[in-house]
Design a protein around this motif. Structure first.
Motif, PDB file in Angstrom:
ATOM      1  N   PRO A  63      -7.867  -7.130  -1.312  1.00 27.05           N
ATOM      2  CA  PRO A  63      -8.920  -6.488  -2.114  1.00 27.05           C
ATOM      3  C   PRO A  63      -8.343  -5.989  -3.438  1.00 27.05           C
ATOM      4  CG  PRO A  63      -8.911  -5.663   0.147  1.00 27.05           C
ATOM      5  CD  PRO A  63      -7.658  -6.457  -0.023  1.00 27.05           C
ATOM      6  N   ALA A  64      -9.174  -5.887  -4.442  1.00 29.54           N
ATOM      7  CA  ALA A  64      -8.724  -5.401  -5.743  1.00 29.54           C
ATOM      8  C   ALA A  64      -8.160  -3.997  -5.620  1.00 29.54           C
ATOM      9  CB  ALA A  64      -9.889  -5.404  -6.738  1.00 29.54           C
ATOM     10  N   GLY A  65      -7.033  -3.768  -6.274  1.00 29.37           N
ATOM     11  CA  GLY A  65      -6.449  -2.435  -6.312  1.00 29.37           C
ATOM     12  C   GLY A  65      -5.042  -2.354  -5.765  1.00 29.37           C
ATOM     13  N   ILE A  66      -4.705  -3.192  -4.789  1.00 27.90           N
ATOM     14  CA  ILE A  66      -3.355  -3.223  -4.210  1.00 27.90           C
ATOM     15  C   ILE A  66      -2.882  -4.672  -4.251  1.00 27.90           C
ATOM     16  CG2 ILE A  66      -1.888  -2.718  -2.219  1.00 27.90           C
ATOM     17  CD1 ILE A  66      -3.084  -0.226  -3.383  1.00 27.90           C
ATOM     18  N   ALA A 101       0.814  -1.220   0.000  1.00 26.64           N
ATOM     19  CA  ALA A 101       0.000   0.000   0.000  1.00 26.64           C
ATOM     20  C   ALA A 101       0.846   1.268   0.000  1.00 26.64           C
ATOM     21  CB  ALA A 101      -0.923   0.005   1.223  1.00 26.64           C
ATOM     22  N   LYS A 102       2.138   1.137   0.337  1.00 28.35           N
ATOM     23  CA  LYS A 102       3.000   2.308   0.474  1.00 28.35           C
ATOM     24  C   LYS A 102       4.058   2.415  -0.623  1.00 28.35           C
ATOM     25  CE  LYS A 102       2.695   4.688   3.622  1.00 28.35           C
ATOM     26  NZ  LYS A 102       1.886   5.896   3.827  1.00 28.35           N
TER      27      LYS A 102
END
Length: 206
Positions: A149-152, A120-121
């Motif tokens: 979850p979708a996206g990361i 996430a970072k």
């Protein structure tokens, strides 16, 4: 060991004394310079960051370190907890790309999910290695990583030693896209695996 802030300077050697426990304020440990280009100073810069949530994870993650060393890929090692040292983790991950890292391999057990927090970072690829846990044998670790979850995204490997080895190989494959010499080392690694099987085709041999 000279202290040079949270990241430290480059060191040419890594000893298993690290596995016995870091001293207060310890630095990342950079594995010895790549065998592939010993004359090239830029190869002092670690390309892979191996991070883990606790010292106990080193028993498993040492296999990732050994695999990278076999392939001649420079790396660094650091204990960082997503829950106990979140500020230091964020600083490490947010500065990773600027410091020359190209892949991060994160290992943690239970629901700690160090890999997801790291991903996430940063925009760097993050590979997650679930640690085997006493209560659920690593299933909790696996599900906390693989169900991002979708996206990361987090590239999740197998539980335990197999995941550690494959994470190192996967990281090397990513690096090999731009480095033919790393691809050649991976090719040799696979050839050696094949030869080890072919050398003893009969399971009845002593």
């Amino acid at each position: 060991m000279e202290n040079d802030g949270i990241y430290g300077k480059s060191y040419l050697a890594f000893t298993l004394s690290f596995a016995m426990g870091p001293s207060p304020g310890y630095n990342p440990v950079n594995f010895r310079k790549s065998r592939l280009h010993l004359d090239c100073e830029e190869n002092m810069t670690p390309l892979v960051g191996l991070i883990m949530g606790s010292k106990s994870d080193w028993e498993t993650m040492s296999h990732a370190a050994q695999t990278l060393e076999t392939l001649g890929v420079p790396f660094e090692v650091r204990i960082l907890s997503a829950h106990r040292t979140p500020d230091q983790l964020f600083e490490y991950v947010e500065s990773a790309e600027a410091r020359g890292l190209e892949v991060i391999v994160a290992a943690a057990g239970g629901a700690a999910h160090l890999a997801g927090v790291a991903a996430a970072k940063t925009l760097l690829p993050v590979l997650g290695v679930p640690m085997e846990s006493k209560s659920l044998k690593g299933l909790d670790s696996l599900l906390s990583m693989v169900q991002m979850p979708a996206g990361i995204p987090v590239g999740t490997l197998a539980i335990g030693r197999a995941g550690a080895v494959n994470a190192a190989l996967f990281a090397a494959a990513i690096l090999g896209i731009k480095r033919p010499e790393v691809r050649e080392e991976i090719k040799k690694y696979r050839e050696n695996q094949a030869q080890a099987i072919l050398a003893h085709p009969d399971p009845r041999e002593p």
